[in-house]
Write an enzyme that holds these catalytic residues in place. Structure first.
Site, short mmCIF file in Angstrom:
data_model
loop_
_atom_site.label_atom_id
_atom_site.label_comp_id
_atom_site.label_asym_id
_atom_site.label_seq_id
_atom_site.Cartn_x
_atom_site.Cartn_y
_atom_site.Cartn_z
N SER A 119 37.83 -0.34 -131.10
CA SER A 119 37.55 -0.16 -129.67
C SER A 119 37.54 -1.50 -128.95
O SER A 119 37.74 -1.54 -127.75
CB SER A 119 36.16 0.47 -129.49
OG SER A 119 36.07 1.66 -130.20
N HIS A 140 44.29 3.52 -130.34
CA HIS A 140 42.90 3.80 -129.98
C HIS A 140 42.76 5.24 -129.50
O HIS A 140 43.18 5.58 -128.40
CB HIS A 140 42.45 2.79 -128.90
CG HIS A 140 41.00 2.89 -128.57
ND1 HIS A 140 40.52 2.85 -127.28
CD2 HIS A 140 39.92 3.05 -129.38
CE1 HIS A 140 39.20 2.98 -127.33
NE2 HIS A 140 38.82 3.10 -128.58
N GLU A 152 45.41 5.04 -126.58
CA GLU A 152 45.87 3.74 -126.08
C GLU A 152 46.67 3.08 -127.20
O GLU A 152 46.16 2.93 -128.32
CB GLU A 152 44.68 2.86 -125.70
CG GLU A 152 43.97 3.34 -124.45
CD GLU A 152 42.77 2.46 -124.09
OE1 GLU A 152 42.71 1.97 -122.96
OE2 GLU A 152 41.89 2.27 -124.95
N ASN A 190 37.75 1.16 -122.34
CA ASN A 190 36.42 0.58 -122.60
C ASN A 190 36.10 -0.58 -121.66
O ASN A 190 34.94 -0.86 -121.39
CB ASN A 190 36.28 0.17 -124.06
CG ASN A 190 35.94 1.37 -124.93
OD1 ASN A 190 35.36 2.34 -124.44
ND2 ASN A 190 36.29 1.32 -126.19
N1 LIG Z 1 32.79 6.67 -131.88
C1 LIG Z 1 33.70 6.67 -130.92
O1 LIG Z 1 33.59 7.39 -129.91
C2 LIG Z 1 34.93 5.81 -131.06
C3 LIG Z 1 36.00 6.01 -130.17
C4 LIG Z 1 37.17 5.25 -130.33
C5 LIG Z 1 37.25 4.31 -131.35
N2 LIG Z 1 36.19 4.14 -132.20
C6 LIG Z 1 36.33 3.15 -133.28
O2 LIG Z 1 36.63 3.84 -134.48
C7 LIG Z 1 36.09 3.11 -135.60
C8 LIG Z 1 35.20 4.01 -136.42
O3 LIG Z 1 34.16 4.50 -135.59
P1 LIG Z 1 33.37 5.85 -135.93
O4 LIG Z 1 32.66 6.24 -134.69
O5 LIG Z 1 34.26 6.82 -136.64
O6 LIG Z 1 32.28 5.28 -136.97
P2 LIG Z 1 31.55 6.04 -138.18
O7 LIG Z 1 30.38 5.18 -138.55
O8 LIG Z 1 31.32 7.48 -137.84
O9 LIG Z 1 32.66 6.02 -139.35
C9 LIG Z 1 33.06 4.87 -140.03
C10 LIG Z 1 33.36 5.29 -141.46
O10 LIG Z 1 34.09 4.25 -142.13
C11 LIG Z 1 33.68 4.27 -143.48
N3 LIG Z 1 34.07 3.01 -144.10
C12 LIG Z 1 33.50 1.79 -143.99
N4 LIG Z 1 34.21 0.88 -144.73
C13 LIG Z 1 35.24 1.56 -145.31
C14 LIG Z 1 36.32 1.20 -146.16
N5 LIG Z 1 36.47 -0.05 -146.58
N6 LIG Z 1 37.20 2.17 -146.54
C15 LIG Z 1 37.05 3.44 -146.10
N7 LIG Z 1 36.05 3.83 -145.29
C16 LIG Z 1 35.18 2.91 -144.90
C17 LIG Z 1 32.18 4.51 -143.41
O11 LIG Z 1 31.70 4.99 -144.66
C18 LIG Z 1 32.09 5.54 -142.29
O12 LIG Z 1 32.15 6.87 -142.79
C19 LIG Z 1 35.40 1.88 -135.01
O13 LIG Z 1 36.29 0.81 -135.02
C20 LIG Z 1 35.09 2.34 -133.59
O14 LIG Z 1 34.96 1.26 -132.68
C21 LIG Z 1 35.05 4.88 -132.09
#
Ligand SMILES: NC(=O)c1ccc[n+]([C@@H]2O[C@H](COP(=O)([O-])OP(=O)(O)OC[C@H]3O[C@@H](n4cnc5c(N)ncnc54)[C@H](O)[C@@H]3O)[C@@H](O)[C@H]2O)c1
Length: 294
Positions: A119, A140, A152, A190
């Site tokens: 993000s 994204h 994005e 964002n």
């Molecule tokens: N939450 C949102 O609304 C949103 C929206 C757009 C983008 N994002 C981005 O998406 C990404 C993930 O966010 P999220 O909300 O899904 O977080 P989340 O905490 O729900 O999920 C992250 C997952 O990654 C796993 N993980 C960590 N290290 C790992 C590895 N080496 N190999 C495999 N899995 C691994 C964790 O166990 C966890 O289940 C971030 O970069 C975030 O900024 C989030």
């Protein structure tokens, strides 16, 4: 670019949604989590989303089975070597993401396109640590991925024109609408959304209104589908805190600085929906505002 197999690293909130839409679009999907427990939880989220679709008559049992049949979970990153494109969706932490890409760089053939769902982190910085900076983009997605139309597509200083257009086409093949963005922290959405969400927390801290007042105000006064504090609970307060810190580091402007209340809530484990409690308590139906936050 011929895509048959998509690798997804991380099966949390976003990774599970991304894996699902890729399988729905007809791709074979390999999704990696760090443990069997987290993998089961992530795949369970996909299954329950599809089950609800069947219940509501939006998809058939056959279609559900077909989509699930294209999904394969693993805890081994090496298994993703067979992917034509890999989308990284792990926690919003540069060190964690770099480690994933360095490992992938060693096992994937040169043709594999790398994408990060970050993000707020720099695509250029991640790409530069691999041997394929020209075949590295940002993709994204938005939460909840199966429902939100936007992706994005982010071009770094090092992304080739061909890889960028391939990524745009790939986003379209998922039924999404791509917008092109350059690698400026926060990209388009964002950059505008995060200061608004942080201001909603500041408004709560300053006693401008209660959790419900702030949410109802923006919902009914501006026609937003949900208020900012409800949206924060959806996004995850831990993720928002990480994003705000990265954006503040980049721009040094107060509007991106995480308010103390956000930090305290993260320290307390109040992450929002994913932990059961944030600005609202989800053990009640309907969810109730959490008392005593300020
Ligand atoms: N939450 C949102 O609304 C949103 C929206 C757009 C983008 N994002 C981005 O998406 C990404 C993930 O966010 P999220 O909300 O899904 O977080 P989340 O905490 O729900 O999920 C992250 C997952 O990654 C796993 N993980 C960590 N290290 C790992 C590895 N080496 N190999 C495999 N899995 C691994 C964790 O166990 C966890 O289940 C971030 O970069 C975030 O900024 C989030």
């Amino acid at each position: 670019m011929q895509v048959q197999t998509v690798g997804v690293v991380g099966c949390g909130l976003m990774g599970s949604g991304i894996a699902q839409v890729c399988a729905e679009a007809g791709y074979r999907v390999l999704v990696r989590e760090v443990s069997e427990d987290l993998l089961a939880k992530g795949l369970g989220r996909i299954r329950s989303f599809l089950d609800k679709g069947v219940e509501k008559g939006k998809l058939t049992q056959e279609r559900r089975a077909e989509v699930l049949g294209r999904l394969e979970g693993t805890t081994s990153l090496q298994k993703l070597a067979a992917s034509d494109i890999v989308i990284e969706v792990v926690v919003e932490n540069l060190a964690a993401k770099r480690e994933v890409f360095q490992e992938l760089d060693a096992v994937c053939p040169p043709r594999t396109l790398f994408a990060s769902n970050t993000s707020s982190l720099s695509i250029t910085e991640m790409a530069a640590t691999t041997k394929r900076p020209d075949r590295f983009v940002g993709l994204h997605f938005f939460n909840p991925v199966p429902l939100m139309k936007l992706v994005e597509v982010v071009r770094s200083l090092l992304t080739s024109a061909e890889s960028f257009e391939n990524a745009v086409e790939f986003a379209r093949s998922l039924g999404k609408t791509p917008v092109r963005a350059s690698d400026k922290t926060g990209f388009v959405v964002n950059r505008l959304l995060v200061p608004y969400l942080l201001d909603a927390i500041r408004a709560l801290e300053e006693g401008v209104g209660s959790v419900l007042d702030i949410d109802e105000g923006m919902r009914l006064g501006c026609g937003h589908p949900m208020g900012p504090l409800t949206l924060l609970d959806f996004v995850g307060l831990d993720t928002t805190y990480a994003i705000a810190n990265i954006m503040f580091d980049e721009f040094r402007e107060r509007r991106f600085a995480p308010p103390p209340l956000l930090k305290r809530m993260v320290q307390a484990g109040l992450f929002g929906r994913k932990s059961g409690k944030g600005f609202y308590d989800y053990s009640h139906e309907p969810a109730q505002p959490v008392a005593g936050l300020v």
